[in-house]
Design a protein around this motif. Structure first.
Motif, PDB file in Angstrom:
ATOM      1  N   UNK A  24       0.744  -1.206   0.156  1.00 46.73           N
ATOM      2  CA  UNK A  24       0.036  -0.156  -0.107  1.00 46.73           C
ATOM      3  C   UNK A  24       0.885   1.136  -0.102  1.00 46.73           C
ATOM      4  N   UNK A  25       0.497   2.434  -0.785  1.00 51.12           N
ATOM      5  CA  UNK A  25       1.294   3.656  -0.726  1.00 51.12           C
ATOM      6  C   UNK A  25       0.356   4.640  -1.062  1.00 51.12           C
ATOM      7  N   UNK A  26       0.646   5.953  -0.503  1.00 51.46           N
ATOM      8  CA  UNK A  26      -0.108   6.967  -1.123  1.00 51.46           C
ATOM      9  C   UNK A  26      -1.168   7.350   0.262  1.00 51.46           C
ATOM     10  N   UNK A  27      -1.137   6.748   1.144  1.00 53.48           N
ATOM     11  CA  UNK A  27      -2.190   6.773   2.340  1.00 53.48           C
ATOM     12  C   UNK A  27      -1.615   6.350   3.464  1.00 53.48           C
ATOM     13  N   UNK A  28      -2.257   6.470   4.530  1.00 53.84           N
ATOM     14  CA  UNK A  28      -1.778   6.094   5.958  1.00 53.84           C
ATOM     15  C   UNK A  28      -2.280   4.922   6.148  1.00 53.84           C
ATOM     16  N   UNK A  29      -1.672   3.546   6.167  1.00 54.22           N
ATOM     17  CA  UNK A  29      -2.498   2.465   6.252  1.00 54.22           C
ATOM     18  C   UNK A  29      -3.042   2.407   7.946  1.00 54.22           C
ATOM     19  N   UNK A  33      -9.116   0.013   7.333  1.00 62.17           N
ATOM     20  CA  UNK A  33      -9.089  -1.451   7.122  1.00 62.17           C
ATOM     21  C   UNK A  33      -8.778  -1.791   5.728  1.00 62.17           C
ATOM     22  N   UNK A  34      -8.612  -3.001   5.540  1.00 62.20           N
ATOM     23  CA  UNK A  34      -8.154  -3.472   3.985  1.00 62.20           C
ATOM     24  C   UNK A  34      -9.102  -4.905   4.001  1.00 62.20           C
ATOM     25  N   UNK A  35      -9.291  -5.028   2.803  1.00 60.44           N
ATOM     26  CA  UNK A  35     -10.017  -6.407   2.522  1.00 60.44           C
ATOM     27  C   UNK A  35      -9.555  -7.080   1.432  1.00 60.44           C
ATOM     28  N   UNK A  36      -9.684  -8.474   1.258  1.00 59.24           N
ATOM     29  CA  UNK A  36      -9.315  -9.220   0.209  1.00 59.24           C
ATOM     30  C   UNK A  36     -10.508  -9.818  -0.568  1.00 59.24           C
ATOM     31  N   UNK A  51      -9.447  -6.982   7.524  1.00 59.90           N
ATOM     32  CA  UNK A  51      -8.723  -6.835   8.598  1.00 59.90           C
ATOM     33  C   UNK A  51      -8.893  -5.214   9.289  1.00 59.90           C
ATOM     34  N   UNK A  52      -9.147  -4.953  10.507  1.00 60.81           N
ATOM     35  CA  UNK A  52      -9.290  -3.717  10.915  1.00 60.81           C
ATOM     36  C   UNK A  52      -8.105  -2.686  10.825  1.00 60.81           C
ATOM     37  N   UNK A  53      -8.115  -1.437  11.037  1.00 63.47           N
ATOM     38  CA  UNK A  53      -6.878  -0.817  10.819  1.00 63.47           C
ATOM     39  C   UNK A  53      -5.751  -0.948  11.601  1.00 63.47           C
ATOM     40  N   UNK A  54      -6.015  -1.627  12.834  1.00 60.31           N
ATOM     41  CA  UNK A  54      -4.668  -1.866  13.808  1.00 60.31           C
ATOM     42  C   UNK A  54      -4.605  -3.371  13.731  1.00 60.31           C
ATOM     43  N   UNK A  55      -5.563  -4.216  13.232  1.00 56.62           N
ATOM     44  CA  UNK A  55      -5.183  -5.618  13.193  1.00 56.62           C
ATOM     45  C   UNK A  55      -6.158  -6.371  14.407  1.00 56.62           C
ATOM     46  N   UNK A  66     -10.548 -20.964   8.771  1.00 58.39           N
ATOM     47  CA  UNK A  66      -9.789 -22.028   9.143  1.00 58.39           C
ATOM     48  C   UNK A  66      -8.715 -22.451   8.191  1.00 58.39           C
ATOM     49  N   UNK A  67      -8.819 -21.864   6.818  1.00 52.01           N
ATOM     50  CA  UNK A  67      -7.790 -22.090   5.649  1.00 52.01           C
ATOM     51  C   UNK A  67      -7.116 -20.926   5.057  1.00 52.01           C
ATOM     52  N   UNK A  68      -7.790 -19.657   5.459  1.00 54.77           N
ATOM     53  CA  UNK A  68      -6.963 -18.286   5.017  1.00 54.77           C
ATOM     54  C   UNK A  68      -6.735 -17.604   6.365  1.00 54.77           C
ATOM     55  N   UNK A  69      -5.700 -16.676   6.470  1.00 54.79           N
ATOM     56  CA  UNK A  69      -5.169 -15.858   7.628  1.00 54.79           C
ATOM     57  C   UNK A  69      -5.086 -14.722   6.875  1.00 54.79           C
ATOM     58  N   UNK A  70      -5.638 -13.611   7.248  1.00 57.65           N
ATOM     59  CA  UNK A  70      -5.320 -12.066   7.116  1.00 57.65           C
ATOM     60  C   UNK A  70      -4.226 -11.553   8.165  1.00 57.65           C
ATOM     61  N   UNK A  71      -3.445 -10.837   7.735  1.00 61.03           N
ATOM     62  CA  UNK A  71      -2.625 -10.095   8.719  1.00 61.03           C
ATOM     63  C   UNK A  71      -2.222  -8.710   8.247  1.00 61.03           C
ATOM     64  N   UNK A  72      -1.262  -7.890   8.670  1.00 60.94           N
ATOM     65  CA  UNK A  72      -0.902  -6.801   8.355  1.00 60.94           C
ATOM     66  C   UNK A  72       0.224  -6.217   9.056  1.00 60.94           C
ATOM     67  N   UNK A  73       1.251  -5.406   8.266  1.00 62.26           N
ATOM     68  CA  UNK A  73       2.257  -4.950   9.161  1.00 62.26           C
ATOM     69  C   UNK A  73       2.213  -3.256   8.706  1.00 62.26           C
ATOM     70  N   UNK A  74       1.708  -2.473   9.477  1.00 58.80           N
ATOM     71  CA  UNK A  74       1.263  -0.973   9.113  1.00 58.80           C
ATOM     72  C   UNK A  74       2.908  -0.383   9.062  1.00 58.80           C
ATOM     73  N   UNK A  75       4.007  -1.024   9.819  1.00 53.82           N
ATOM     74  CA  UNK A  75       5.143  -0.224   9.728  1.00 53.82           C
ATOM     75  C   UNK A  75       5.788  -0.423   8.241  1.00 53.82           C
ATOM     76  N   UNK A  76       5.394  -1.484   7.757  1.00 53.28           N
ATOM     77  CA  UNK A  76       5.968  -1.724   6.237  1.00 53.28           C
ATOM     78  C   UNK A  76       4.850  -1.346   5.021  1.00 53.28           C
ATOM     79  N   UNK A  77       3.673  -0.978   5.697  1.00 56.34           N
ATOM     80  CA  UNK A  77       2.516  -0.635   4.823  1.00 56.34           C
ATOM     81  C   UNK A  77       2.088  -2.008   3.964  1.00 56.34           C
ATOM     82  N   UNK A  78       2.166  -3.147   4.523  1.00 56.35           N
ATOM     83  CA  UNK A  78       1.585  -4.302   3.833  1.00 56.35           C
ATOM     84  C   UNK A  78       0.575  -5.122   4.752  1.00 56.35           C
ATOM     85  N   UNK A  79      -0.240  -5.762   3.731  1.00 54.87           N
ATOM     86  CA  UNK A  79      -1.356  -6.702   4.261  1.00 54.87           C
ATOM     87  C   UNK A  79      -1.177  -7.850   3.549  1.00 54.87           C
ATOM     88  N   UNK A  80      -1.551  -8.962   4.345  1.00 57.25           N
ATOM     89  CA  UNK A  80      -1.022 -10.289   3.710  1.00 57.25           C
ATOM     90  C   UNK A  80      -2.407 -11.312   3.760  1.00 57.25           C
TER      91      UNK A  80
END
Length: 121
Positions: A24-29, A33-36, A51-55, A66-80
């Motif tokens: 993610x770029x161009x805004x403050x993650x 919240x970010x969706x897949x 996943x909510x803004x702070x996870x 049970x099969x998929x897991x969403x996560x985020x690293x705001x310091x890296x501007x990444x969502x997984x």
């Protein structure tokens, strides 16, 4: 300029795993919240996870619980999205967005270009 860029898709055998990334770029993650989302061939796009803004809060569609897991690293501007036990029905294009399922996407939400996942033997 707001940008979301997905990566990590590819060809995987049934039962296999993939980890999708959303840069993610161009805004403050921190404040978004970010969706897949998933769009299978010939079908409408569906919301899979959010996943909510702070996870602190996550949502999963029943079909991926049970099969998929969403996560985020705001310091890296990444969502997984970690995807395990993949099945042919998981084939399609995966998008990340500022939209958050199960809520309906808003007209001003930003979307990535998508990454293709193919589950096949």
């Amino acid at each position: 300029q707001v940008q979301l860029v997905e990566s990590g898709g590819g060809l995987v055998q049934p039962g296999g795993s993939l980890r999708l990334s959303c840069a993610v770029s161009g805004f403050t993650l921190d404040y978004s919240a970010i969706g897949w989302f998933h769009q299978a061939p010939g079908k409408e796009r569906e919301g899979l996870s959010c996943i909510s803004s702070r996870g602190y809060t996550t949502y999963y569609k029943d079909s991926v619980k049970g099969r998929f897991t969403i996560s985020r690293d705001n310091a890296k501007n990444m969502v997984y999205l970690q995807m395990n036990s993949l099945a042919p029905a998981d084939t399609g294009v995966y998008y990340c967005a500022t939209a958050c399922p199960p809520n309906v996407a808003r007209g001003y939400d930003h979307w990535g270009q998508g990454t293709q996942v193919t589950v096949s033997s």
